[in-house]
Design an enzyme around this catalytic site. Structure first.
Site, PDB file in Angstrom:
ATOM      1  N   TRP A  30       0.859  -1.188   0.000  1.00  0.00           N
ATOM      2  CA  TRP A  30       0.000   0.000   0.000  1.00  0.00           C
ATOM      3  C   TRP A  30       0.896   1.240   0.000  1.00  0.00           C
ATOM      4  O   TRP A  30       1.872   1.288   0.734  1.00  0.00           O
ATOM      5  CB  TRP A  30      -0.910  -0.014   1.231  1.00  0.00           C
ATOM      6  CG  TRP A  30      -1.990   1.013   1.149  1.00  0.00           C
ATOM      7  CD1 TRP A  30      -2.020   2.219   1.777  1.00  0.00           C
ATOM      8  CD2 TRP A  30      -3.198   0.928   0.392  1.00  0.00           C
ATOM      9  NE1 TRP A  30      -3.162   2.892   1.460  1.00  0.00           N
ATOM     10  CE2 TRP A  30      -3.917   2.115   0.599  1.00  0.00           C
ATOM     11  CE3 TRP A  30      -3.729  -0.054  -0.446  1.00  0.00           C
ATOM     12  CZ2 TRP A  30      -5.150   2.372   0.012  1.00  0.00           C
ATOM     13  CZ3 TRP A  30      -4.963   0.198  -1.034  1.00  0.00           C
ATOM     14  CH2 TRP A  30      -5.663   1.390  -0.801  1.00  0.00           C
ATOM     15  N   PHE A  65      -0.795  -2.608   8.121  1.00  0.00           N
ATOM     16  CA  PHE A  65      -1.319  -3.407   9.224  1.00  0.00           C
ATOM     17  C   PHE A  65      -0.691  -4.801   9.251  1.00  0.00           C
ATOM     18  O   PHE A  65      -0.416  -5.352  10.317  1.00  0.00           O
ATOM     19  CB  PHE A  65      -2.847  -3.522   9.111  1.00  0.00           C
ATOM     20  CG  PHE A  65      -3.470  -4.271  10.245  1.00  0.00           C
ATOM     21  CD1 PHE A  65      -3.674  -3.659  11.476  1.00  0.00           C
ATOM     22  CD2 PHE A  65      -3.854  -5.591  10.093  1.00  0.00           C
ATOM     23  CE1 PHE A  65      -4.246  -4.360  12.536  1.00  0.00           C
ATOM     24  CE2 PHE A  65      -4.423  -6.294  11.139  1.00  0.00           C
ATOM     25  CZ  PHE A  65      -4.622  -5.672  12.365  1.00  0.00           C
ATOM     26  N   GLU A  66      -0.413  -5.371   8.089  1.00  0.00           N
ATOM     27  CA  GLU A  66       0.114  -6.729   7.987  1.00  0.00           C
ATOM     28  C   GLU A  66       1.607  -6.833   8.293  1.00  0.00           C
ATOM     29  O   GLU A  66       2.153  -7.940   8.368  1.00  0.00           O
ATOM     30  CB  GLU A  66      -0.184  -7.290   6.588  1.00  0.00           C
ATOM     31  CG  GLU A  66      -1.650  -7.565   6.343  1.00  0.00           C
ATOM     32  CD  GLU A  66      -2.483  -6.322   6.017  1.00  0.00           C
ATOM     33  OE1 GLU A  66      -3.712  -6.388   6.191  1.00  0.00           O
ATOM     34  OE2 GLU A  66      -1.910  -5.295   5.591  1.00  0.00           O
ATOM     35  N   CYS A  88       3.732   2.985   4.913  1.00  0.00           N
ATOM     36  CA  CYS A  88       3.359   4.397   4.825  1.00  0.00           C
ATOM     37  C   CYS A  88       1.861   4.521   5.026  1.00  0.00           C
ATOM     38  O   CYS A  88       1.076   3.913   4.293  1.00  0.00           O
ATOM     39  CB  CYS A  88       3.765   4.969   3.466  1.00  0.00           C
ATOM     40  SG  CYS A  88       3.253   6.682   3.228  1.00  0.00           S
ATOM     41  N   THR A  94     -10.931   9.701   7.960  1.00  0.00           N
ATOM     42  CA  THR A  94     -11.492   8.839   9.000  1.00  0.00           C
ATOM     43  C   THR A  94     -10.420   8.498  10.035  1.00  0.00           C
ATOM     44  O   THR A  94      -9.247   8.823   9.869  1.00  0.00           O
ATOM     45  CB  THR A  94     -12.030   7.528   8.384  1.00  0.00           C
ATOM     46  OG1 THR A  94     -10.921   6.759   7.900  1.00  0.00           O
ATOM     47  CG2 THR A  94     -13.004   7.819   7.250  1.00  0.00           C
ATOM     48  N   HIS A  96      -9.226   5.629  10.581  1.00  0.00           N
ATOM     49  CA  HIS A  96      -8.474   4.460  10.121  1.00  0.00           C
ATOM     50  C   HIS A  96      -6.974   4.663  10.348  1.00  0.00           C
ATOM     51  O   HIS A  96      -6.278   3.758  10.811  1.00  0.00           O
ATOM     52  CB  HIS A  96      -8.770   4.226   8.634  1.00  0.00           C
ATOM     53  CG  HIS A  96      -8.057   3.066   8.040  1.00  0.00           C
ATOM     54  ND1 HIS A  96      -8.441   1.765   8.272  1.00  0.00           N
ATOM     55  CD2 HIS A  96      -6.981   2.997   7.222  1.00  0.00           C
ATOM     56  CE1 HIS A  96      -7.638   0.949   7.619  1.00  0.00           C
ATOM     57  NE2 HIS A  96      -6.741   1.669   6.974  1.00  0.00           N
ATOM     58  N   PHE A 121      10.813   0.055  13.454  1.00  0.00           N
ATOM     59  CA  PHE A 121       9.639   0.779  12.963  1.00  0.00           C
ATOM     60  C   PHE A 121      10.086   1.763  11.887  1.00  0.00           C
ATOM     61  O   PHE A 121      10.581   2.840  12.179  1.00  0.00           O
ATOM     62  CB  PHE A 121       8.981   1.515  14.138  1.00  0.00           C
ATOM     63  CG  PHE A 121       7.690   2.191  13.796  1.00  0.00           C
ATOM     64  CD1 PHE A 121       6.497   1.489  13.835  1.00  0.00           C
ATOM     65  CD2 PHE A 121       7.656   3.536  13.460  1.00  0.00           C
ATOM     66  CE1 PHE A 121       5.292   2.119  13.539  1.00  0.00           C
ATOM     67  CE2 PHE A 121       6.459   4.167  13.171  1.00  0.00           C
ATOM     68  CZ  PHE A 121       5.278   3.463  13.209  1.00  0.00           C
ATOM     69  N   ARG A 135      10.080  12.318   2.956  1.00  0.00           N
ATOM     70  CA  ARG A 135      10.722  11.414   3.901  1.00  0.00           C
ATOM     71  C   ARG A 135      11.115  10.055   3.299  1.00  0.00           C
ATOM     72  O   ARG A 135      11.541   9.162   4.006  1.00  0.00           O
ATOM     73  CB  ARG A 135       9.801  11.203   5.100  1.00  0.00           C
ATOM     74  CG  ARG A 135       9.696  12.458   5.959  1.00  0.00           C
ATOM     75  CD  ARG A 135       8.499  12.421   6.911  1.00  0.00           C
ATOM     76  NE  ARG A 135       8.482  13.561   7.807  1.00  0.00           N
ATOM     77  CZ  ARG A 135       8.087  14.790   7.451  1.00  0.00           C
ATOM     78  NH1 ARG A 135       7.656  15.023   6.226  1.00  0.00           N
ATOM     79  NH2 ARG A 135       8.104  15.790   8.324  1.00  0.00           N
TER      80      ARG A 135
END
Length: 176
Positions: A30, A65-66, A88, A94, A96, A121, A135
């Site tokens: 993503w 998330f994965e 990213c 929202t 989310h 991270f 970045r």
């Protein structure tokens, strides 16, 4: 106070050799126009500091998330010294964004503690696409570079402490 015109990837300390280190890199598909650049920065930095190509394992996951599960799978199924998670998340309309960022942060932190392995991270959490571009190789540096340097430093620290602990002399105080 941070200087927003400064390249945040500038490293002003000596970095240990990554010659005998092995890294897993989990990278989110993503926002791949951003994450591909983070990956390029991380790999180039690992190679720059002596890691061999065969000691870099790259696995792609659908989204940020994965990354946590991929990091766990690296820990369970490989002999890597550290995992670098690259993703990213760009703020939308929202909540989310908040859920994803918090979940990945907490997940990687828990994995670090559970597996006694550096889980780095390398996730951009920005308000805009422009901030993310700045970045991932733009005017503010590349978070992938920074994540790779952090991984090298943490693996070296862990190896040093483990080696030093074998040389420690613990005196018996004769506790009654």
């Amino acid at each position: 106070m941070i200087d927003l015109k400064k390249n945040l990837s500038y490293i002003d300390v000596e970095i240990p050799s990554a010659k005998d280190m092995k890294f897993g890199i989990a990278v989110a598909n993503w926002n791949n126009q951003i994450t591909d650049k983070l990956l390029e920065g991380a790999v180039n930095t690992l190679l720059k500091y002596g890691c061999s190509e065969e000691n870099i394992i790259i696995k792609r996951v659908p989204g940020t998330f994965e990354l946590t599960l991929c990091a766990q799978l690296f820990a369970e199924n490989t002999d890597v010294d550290a995992v670098i998670a690259l993703g990213c998340v760009i703020q939308g309309d929202t909540r989310h964004f908040d859920f994803i960022c918090q979940s990945v942060t907490e997940g990687l932190t828990q994995l670090t503690i559970t597996w006694d392995m550096p889980m780095i991270f390398g996730v951009l959490t920005t308000n805009t696409l422009e901030q993310a571009q700045d970045r991932c190789g733009g005017k503010l540096g590349n978070k992938g570079d920074e994540a790779a340097v952090t991984a090298i430093q943490m693996v070296a620290l862990q190896k040093d402490l483990r080696r030093d602990s074998g040389n420690m002399i613990i005196e018996d105080e004769g506790v009654n």
